[in-house]
Scaffold this motif. Sequence first.
Motif, PDB file in Angstrom:
ATOM      1  N   HIS A  26       0.808  -1.219   0.000  1.00 42.23           N
ATOM      2  CA  HIS A  26       0.000   0.000   0.000  1.00 42.23           C
ATOM      3  C   HIS A  26       0.845   1.275   0.000  1.00 42.23           C
ATOM      4  N   PHE A  27       2.046   1.225   0.610  1.00 38.76           N
ATOM      5  CA  PHE A  27       2.829   2.460   0.783  1.00 38.76           C
ATOM      6  C   PHE A  27       4.200   2.428   0.100  1.00 38.76           C
ATOM      7  N   PRO A  65       8.738  17.492   6.753  1.00 38.37           N
ATOM      8  CA  PRO A  65       7.346  17.322   7.165  1.00 38.37           C
ATOM      9  C   PRO A  65       6.723  18.591   7.712  1.00 38.37           C
ATOM     10  N   VAL A  66       7.544  19.521   8.154  1.00 39.14           N
ATOM     11  CA  VAL A  66       7.017  20.726   8.782  1.00 39.14           C
ATOM     12  C   VAL A  66       6.663  21.789   7.750  1.00 39.14           C
ATOM     13  N   LEU A  67       7.396  21.809   6.641  1.00 38.43           N
ATOM     14  CA  LEU A  67       7.280  22.919   5.703  1.00 38.43           C
ATOM     15  C   LEU A  67       5.865  23.101   5.166  1.00 38.43           C
ATOM     16  N   TYR A 110       5.626   6.739   6.243  1.00 34.21           N
ATOM     17  CA  TYR A 110       5.942   7.963   6.983  1.00 34.21           C
ATOM     18  C   TYR A 110       5.203   9.163   6.389  1.00 34.21           C
ATOM     19  N   GLU A 111       5.236   9.296   5.077  1.00 33.93           N
ATOM     20  CA  GLU A 111       4.578  10.420   4.426  1.00 33.93           C
ATOM     21  C   GLU A 111       3.061  10.380   4.635  1.00 33.93           C
ATOM     22  N   ALA A 112       2.493   9.178   4.660  1.00 33.42           N
ATOM     23  CA  ALA A 112       1.052   9.048   4.905  1.00 33.42           C
ATOM     24  C   ALA A 112       0.712   9.434   6.342  1.00 33.42           C
ATOM     25  N   VAL A 113       1.583   9.065   7.281  1.00 33.43           N
ATOM     26  CA  VAL A 113       1.369   9.451   8.681  1.00 33.43           C
ATOM     27  C   VAL A 113       1.459  10.967   8.824  1.00 33.43           C
TER      28      VAL A 113
END
Length: 209
Positions: free
Chosen positions: A57-58, A125-127, A65-68
């Motif tokens: 699936h990922f 992830p923050v941007l 990680y990107e999905a989370v």
Amino acid sequence: MTISVDGRTTRWARHNATRRRELVEAALRAIRHHGHSVGMDDIAAEAGTSKTVYYRHFGDRNGLYEAVVESVHAFIWGNLSDVWNQRRSPRDLVEHLADAYLRVVEVDGEIYRFVTARPGGTADPVLGITNRIGDQVSATLADWLRDKGLDPSPANTWGHGLVGFIWAVADRWILTDLRRPRPDIVTFIGDLFTPAFDAQTPTPHHTME
């Protein structure tokens, strides 16, 4: 030309989206239980499945990680809805924003650590979320400046600066194991920025009779 859509394809896509959401939710539970360095075996066990299913699936751990991260960002944005729903003074805006974000860090510290400890080869992830929130804060500050009859040009700089400051404070706060209570941190942030905003408010001119 009419393009027909295979009903089975639509159902399959819907099934895949639902399954991905379930797998992400299981990953979040595993992170909370085992900590931010949780392994794929524990994540798969929490979902009652195998690592192979996750990889199907990922793609790989980075894909999960990107999905989370996407799920966490949606949660943070949803928690900020009350911040945007009414006009606020700058201090009120800053304190509500800080409190909403720090509350996420306080309640879900392991999830926060997981998101900020990004693996190599993934986007920051923050941007994405900070840019989105910074745009909203900037728009709110621009409205406040216009209401005061002031030039709204600084709003973009202030808005994104405020968001970056709050994120930096959150990163430091979690490194200290949340030693200071959240309300204290929120007040400290408000105390720092209030004089700067007060200085922008035009002072009424008084005439002598």
